[in-house]
Design a protein around this motif. Sequence first.
Motif, PDB file in Angstrom:
ATOM      1  N   SER A 207      48.200  47.718  24.397  1.00  0.00           N
ATOM      2  CA  SER A 207      47.023  48.278  25.066  1.00  0.00           C
ATOM      3  C   SER A 207      47.422  49.202  26.221  1.00  0.00           C
ATOM      4  CB  SER A 207      46.095  47.171  25.572  1.00  0.00           C
ATOM      5  OG  SER A 207      46.546  46.636  26.799  1.00  0.00           O
ATOM      6  N   TYR A 305      46.361  45.511  43.316  1.00  0.00           N
ATOM      7  CA  TYR A 305      46.513  44.326  42.465  1.00  0.00           C
ATOM      8  C   TYR A 305      47.060  44.668  41.081  1.00  0.00           C
ATOM      9  CZ  TYR A 305      43.736  42.252  46.156  1.00  0.00           C
ATOM     10  OH  TYR A 305      43.299  41.829  47.375  1.00  0.00           O
ATOM     11  N   TYR A 375      46.362  35.127  32.405  1.00  0.00           N
ATOM     12  CA  TYR A 375      45.957  36.226  31.527  1.00  0.00           C
ATOM     13  C   TYR A 375      44.482  36.590  31.726  1.00  0.00           C
ATOM     14  CZ  TYR A 375      45.594  39.122  27.356  1.00  0.00           C
ATOM     15  OH  TYR A 375      45.388  40.174  26.495  1.00  0.00           O
ATOM     16  N   GLY A 376      43.631  35.572  31.738  1.00  0.00           N
ATOM     17  CA  GLY A 376      42.198  35.825  31.903  1.00  0.00           C
ATOM     18  C   GLY A 376      41.911  36.528  33.217  1.00  0.00           C
ATOM     19  N   GLN A 379      43.055  40.197  33.214  1.00  0.00           N
ATOM     20  CA  GLN A 379      42.163  41.090  32.466  1.00  0.00           C
ATOM     21  C   GLN A 379      40.921  41.448  33.286  1.00  0.00           C
ATOM     22  OE1 GLN A 379      41.559  39.006  28.665  1.00  0.00           O
ATOM     23  NE2 GLN A 379      42.517  40.791  27.757  1.00  0.00           N
ATOM     24  N   LYS A 380      40.483  40.521  34.120  1.00  0.00           N
ATOM     25  CA  LYS A 380      39.345  40.813  35.000  1.00  0.00           C
ATOM     26  C   LYS A 380      39.754  41.816  36.088  1.00  0.00           C
ATOM     27  CE  LYS A 380      36.816  36.525  34.330  1.00  0.00           C
ATOM     28  NZ  LYS A 380      36.176  35.388  35.033  1.00  0.00           N
ATOM     29  N   ARG A 382      41.901  44.049  35.683  1.00  0.00           N
ATOM     30  CA  ARG A 382      41.935  45.331  34.972  1.00  0.00           C
ATOM     31  C   ARG A 382      40.549  45.988  35.019  1.00  0.00           C
ATOM     32  NH1 ARG A 382      44.770  46.210  28.997  1.00  0.00           N
ATOM     33  NH2 ARG A 382      44.863  48.470  29.187  1.00  0.00           N
ATOM     34  N   THR A 383      39.516  45.208  34.858  1.00  0.00           N
ATOM     35  CA  THR A 383      38.146  45.730  34.974  1.00  0.00           C
ATOM     36  C   THR A 383      37.896  46.303  36.365  1.00  0.00           C
ATOM     37  OG1 THR A 383      37.412  44.041  33.409  1.00  0.00           O
ATOM     38  CG2 THR A 383      35.688  45.128  34.732  1.00  0.00           C
ATOM     39  N   LEU A 384      38.352  45.587  37.401  1.00  0.00           N
ATOM     40  CA  LEU A 384      38.151  46.084  38.776  1.00  0.00           C
ATOM     41  C   LEU A 384      38.834  47.439  38.963  1.00  0.00           C
ATOM     42  CD1 LEU A 384      38.705  42.969  41.094  1.00  0.00           C
ATOM     43  CD2 LEU A 384      36.567  43.863  40.127  1.00  0.00           C
ATOM     44  N   ARG A 387      36.821  50.117  37.294  1.00  0.00           N
ATOM     45  CA  ARG A 387      35.609  50.398  38.087  1.00  0.00           C
ATOM     46  C   ARG A 387      35.938  51.209  39.342  1.00  0.00           C
ATOM     47  NH1 ARG A 387      32.654  44.525  38.345  1.00  0.00           N
ATOM     48  NH2 ARG A 387      31.903  44.448  36.181  1.00  0.00           N
TER      49      ARG A 387
ATOM     50  N   LEU B  46      40.774  37.425  45.088  1.00  0.00           N
ATOM     51  CA  LEU B  46      39.648  38.169  44.527  1.00  0.00           C
ATOM     52  C   LEU B  46      38.578  37.237  43.982  1.00  0.00           C
ATOM     53  CD1 LEU B  46      41.811  40.780  42.588  1.00  0.00           C
ATOM     54  CD2 LEU B  46      40.453  41.232  44.637  1.00  0.00           C
ATOM     55  N   LEU B  48      36.338  36.819  41.133  1.00  0.00           N
ATOM     56  CA  LEU B  48      36.280  37.408  39.792  1.00  0.00           C
ATOM     57  C   LEU B  48      35.259  36.730  38.884  1.00  0.00           C
ATOM     58  CD1 LEU B  48      40.158  37.741  39.331  1.00  0.00           C
ATOM     59  CD2 LEU B  48      38.567  39.628  39.741  1.00  0.00           C
ATOM     60  N   ASP B  49      34.471  35.821  39.450  1.00  0.00           N
ATOM     61  CA  ASP B  49      33.574  35.019  38.618  1.00  0.00           C
ATOM     62  C   ASP B  49      32.636  35.864  37.752  1.00  0.00           C
ATOM     63  OD1 ASP B  49      34.716  32.790  39.517  1.00  0.00           O
ATOM     64  OD2 ASP B  49      33.110  32.200  40.913  1.00  0.00           O
ATOM     65  N   GLU B  50      32.111  36.950  38.335  1.00  0.00           N
ATOM     66  CA  GLU B  50      31.119  37.749  37.600  1.00  0.00           C
ATOM     67  C   GLU B  50      31.738  38.963  36.898  1.00  0.00           C
ATOM     68  OE1 GLU B  50      28.001  36.574  37.522  1.00  0.00           O
ATOM     69  OE2 GLU B  50      28.786  34.927  38.741  1.00  0.00           O
ATOM     70  N   VAL B  51      33.068  39.053  36.922  1.00  0.00           N
ATOM     71  CA  VAL B  51      33.724  40.241  36.369  1.00  0.00           C
ATOM     72  C   VAL B  51      34.117  39.997  34.916  1.00  0.00           C
ATOM     73  CG1 VAL B  51      35.680  41.828  36.624  1.00  0.00           C
ATOM     74  CG2 VAL B  51      34.634  40.798  38.655  1.00  0.00           C
ATOM     75  N   PRO B  52      33.676  40.850  33.993  1.00  0.00           N
ATOM     76  CA  PRO B  52      34.103  40.672  32.603  1.00  0.00           C
ATOM     77  C   PRO B  52      35.557  41.126  32.421  1.00  0.00           C
ATOM     78  CG  PRO B  52      32.768  42.659  32.796  1.00  0.00           C
ATOM     79  CD  PRO B  52      32.797  42.025  34.163  1.00  0.00           C
ATOM     80  N   PRO B  53      36.270  40.559  31.466  1.00  0.00           N
ATOM     81  CA  PRO B  53      37.658  40.975  31.233  1.00  0.00           C
ATOM     82  C   PRO B  53      37.740  42.313  30.494  1.00  0.00           C
ATOM     83  CG  PRO B  53      37.029  39.297  29.640  1.00  0.00           C
ATOM     84  CD  PRO B  53      35.860  39.481  30.559  1.00  0.00           C
ATOM     85  N   THR B  54      38.807  43.065  30.720  1.00  0.00           N
ATOM     86  CA  THR B  54      39.097  44.272  29.939  1.00  0.00           C
ATOM     87  C   THR B  54      40.364  44.008  29.134  1.00  0.00           C
ATOM     88  OG1 THR B  54      38.117  45.766  31.565  1.00  0.00           O
ATOM     89  CG2 THR B  54      39.751  46.718  30.073  1.00  0.00           C
ATOM     90  N   ALA B  55      40.246  44.069  27.815  1.00  0.00           N
ATOM     91  CA  ALA B  55      41.409  43.837  26.966  1.00  0.00           C
ATOM     92  C   ALA B  55      42.059  45.147  26.561  1.00  0.00           C
ATOM     93  CB  ALA B  55      41.007  43.046  25.717  1.00  0.00           C
TER      94      ALA B  55
END
Lengths: 489, 100
Positions: A207, A305, A375-376, A379-380, A382-384, A387, B46, B48-55
């Motif tokens: 990825s 991060y 890992y989980g 990945q979050k 990564r979203t930050l 954004r 951080l 991160l509770d409400e943040v969806p993961p990006t794969a």
Amino acid sequence: MTLSTAQGIASAVRSGERTAREVLEDYLAAVDGREHEVHAFNLVLADEARVAADAVDSAIDAGTNPGPLAGVPVALKDNLCTRGVPTTCGSKILDGWRPPYDATVVGRLAAAGAVVVGKTNLDEFAMGSSTENSAFGVTRNPLDPAKVPGGSSGGSAAAVAAGFVPVSLGSDTGGSIRQPAALCGVVGVKPTYGAVSRYGLVAFASSLDQIGPFSLTVADSALMLEVIGGHDPRDSTSIPGRTPDLVAELDRGIDGMRIGIIEELSGDGLEGIAGDVRARLGEAGLALEAAGATVETTSVPSTVYGLSAYYVIAPAEASSNLARYDGVRFGLRIDAPNAGEMNTATRTAGFGDEVKRRIMLGTYALSAGYYDAYYGKSQKVRTLIVRDFARAYEEFDLLVSPTAPTTAFAIGEKATDPMTMYLNDVCTIPSNLAGHPAISVPFGVGDDGMPVGVQILAPATDEAKMFRAAAVLEAVAPEGHPLVGGGLP
Amino acid sequence: MTERITREDVAHVAELARLSLDQDELDAFTSQLADVLDHAADLDALDLDEVPPTAHPLPLRNVLRPDVVGETSDRAEVLAAAPSVEEDQFRVPPVLGEAP
């Protein structure tokens, strides 16, 4: 334009001013002269290159245009598959393996008239930032052989900096093109994820991996990307459509562009960015402003991060990708009484320490009980990062940062401490996590006289704008290292 | 983040990854992996509770192609790269138990 650029060579060859064979022999002589010292290559394909160059010359004699890279010698990172030609990934586990197919980029280079001169050394499976992790020895920085060339595409960067080839290809998972480009004083590009087909690139972290060019000039990298980019049905992550025009856009300038200097990656918030690197970045900002852009410092908070998230995500993907090296279908096999022991014996003997480290790190991060924590969570993050970049690009056309925290360091200096080595990638990793393009442009030298690279980052698929700013920086850059960029080899 | 990775954890992970480590390697890898995982503890700051993961960086859905036979790899060329082959197949040591 000199004959040491791909553009210059291709036009001289197409016009009949020089033959592809003459050009090739000049470069092969340069390889003969210094390769024993630099060790840029795992394999030099002199005979095959002569055949390819002669074919280009025959095409020209027959009145056919061999293409935009007519007679241009190129080097390929040794994790790009070449049909029937050994492809090692710098690993004993693939020593002697001959792929049954060509990578898409290899076919596209050949179709454009390029001549493959050899396969370049790399950190094993592209894991590293110094090209000290190869099973086939260390590559040295041609500008100072006591220093590393950076990595993992250190051989491809060194080959261009040493004048062994005018252009080369590498792969960039967390900075493996841009960081060695900076340390060797050449241009290096990580394209948008999906802009270049990964078919035939031996997978590290799927990825994040992306193929891209090294060159002496910004224009040559643009030309290379036009040739290798565009949709490929063999890579399901390939972006539909052709590569946008890049070379034709180069001279458009940056008047009116809004450019942000990433605060978190330029020293104020981050330890380890050297003073001389910061100074060059500041000068680059002023140069962009003088060229008509508005330049401001801006915050992209989550980029700090990136390093932590990357060193979970990339090993996790690697642990899965490298499961295929089991001694069954290709490469090394260490015989054992049963299949399980054969797998273990083969992998233990075939992989080097850095690869083992990352496989174990990834296996751990994906294992029951730790998946969410590592890992989980990564990945979050990564979203930050995605954004934060999106927010920054509402205000800015492009962002800039240093490419690497320091100039080239000494061979052996960081080899025993993996975490210190990983810190090299801090400025380059965010672009991989977001899938965005970024380029490293040489911009003067540090206190030690070694090159400094400035990184320009752009939103996904906005390479044209990125190249325009890179061309501006190149035009106004302070004097670089004297060995890079001068005349024919 | 969580408790520090132990020597036993590393030994277990090595077994899962089909790697065999001697005692010295086990010590060295344990401390190196712990360093990297400790660095990742900065993520604990951080929310991160409400943040969806990006794969994956691209918003791609299923990518399909027409169901037409295209060019395929040459069997002989593929088998030529294998360590051991018999009757056009990859040959491996016994999967269950010891060799006879």
